[in-house]
Design a protein around this motif. Sequence first.
Motif, mmCIF file in Angstrom:
data_model
loop_
_atom_site.group_PDB
_atom_site.id
_atom_site.type_symbol
_atom_site.label_atom_id
_atom_site.label_comp_id
_atom_site.label_asym_id
_atom_site.label_seq_id
_atom_site.Cartn_x
_atom_site.Cartn_y
_atom_site.Cartn_z
ATOM 1 N N ARG A 74 0.826 -1.207 0.000
ATOM 2 C CA ARG A 74 0.000 0.000 0.000
ATOM 3 C C ARG A 74 0.867 1.266 0.000
ATOM 4 N N GLN A 95 -8.106 -2.026 3.491
ATOM 5 C CA GLN A 95 -7.562 -3.232 4.092
ATOM 6 C C GLN A 95 -8.562 -3.747 5.119
ATOM 7 N N ARG A 96 -8.405 -4.995 5.479
ATOM 8 C CA ARG A 96 -9.429 -5.631 6.303
ATOM 9 C C ARG A 96 -9.595 -4.938 7.643
#
Length: 336
Positions: free
Chosen positions: A257, A297-298
């Motif tokens: 990222r 993102q999770r």
Amino acid sequence: MIPVFLTATVLLTAVFTFLNGFRDVSSAVAFAVRSRALTASVAVLQAALFNLIGVVLAFPVAAAVGTDWMHLPSGTSGLSLLVSALASGIVWNILTWWKGMPSSSTHALFGGLFGAGLAATLKGGNDIPQAADALWTAVGLPLLVSPVAAFVLSYALVWPVMWIARNIQPSVVNRRFRRAQAITAGAVAFGHGLQDGQRTFLVMLAALLAAGYDDGQSLAPMLVALVAGAMTVGTLFGGWRISHTLGHRMIRVDPLRGFVTQAVGFALQFAGAIGLGWPISTTHTMTAGMWGAGSNQRFPETNRKVMIRILGYWVATPLATVAMAFIVQMALTALL
């Protein structure tokens, strides 16, 4: 008085450029250092080198663009506008560095120009012709659009990049993207020099024209040496307060990222400087891009309090510099 004001403008431009490199180096190196793609010392040296290259290449771009968007009155009336704008930008940049808050030097500079022009108009002097239209179309709109574009693009590009790396072991992915981050960190520094160097040269060219000199081509080597030197020295000193905010306090991301953020930031910088002729804030695009990539993102670990403070400073930057430049210009007008 013209030589005095021209000298003051040159000195303030040098200080403003030093602070630009000092503060904005964090945007280029914070995420690469945070993910251990580069050590802090190597990252700063790389940023200084590519900043220098970007600034040197920015002069012909600035000369081609010209100062048509900012016709200053001749003599001390025009130079005082630049003195007021630069002084307000310097004060605000020092304050935001001390607070550790990333903010745009470009917003500060053009906010100061608008405030100084407003004061000149109210005092009955010559203002910057069509200042409101020029600042909105050439400055305000791009600076508002670019962080939104950085957020959206960074958020969206995480998916295809993750899909490409889907069958690779996480340790290998992190190692490869750390290497890629080392490259894109240099690219962001180059884009910063190209973007911010161009705006600094435009200020210098406008000052020379207001002082009655030529278009600055004969003084090109001196201008390039001054701006490139100030930017490079500022970068080498490095403003780690802001880097700590971006790399540690704002959001936690992985090398993948971080690479996406830096790639998007450089693409916007380069497109703005070369293709569109738009001013793009390195600080805003990198901060918004990291926010976008980190949100995809999770378990996003965004520090919302820090982000709210950053957004607050973004809004306050043009307002504060308009007010400060307005006061300084009113004082200078009374003395002239």
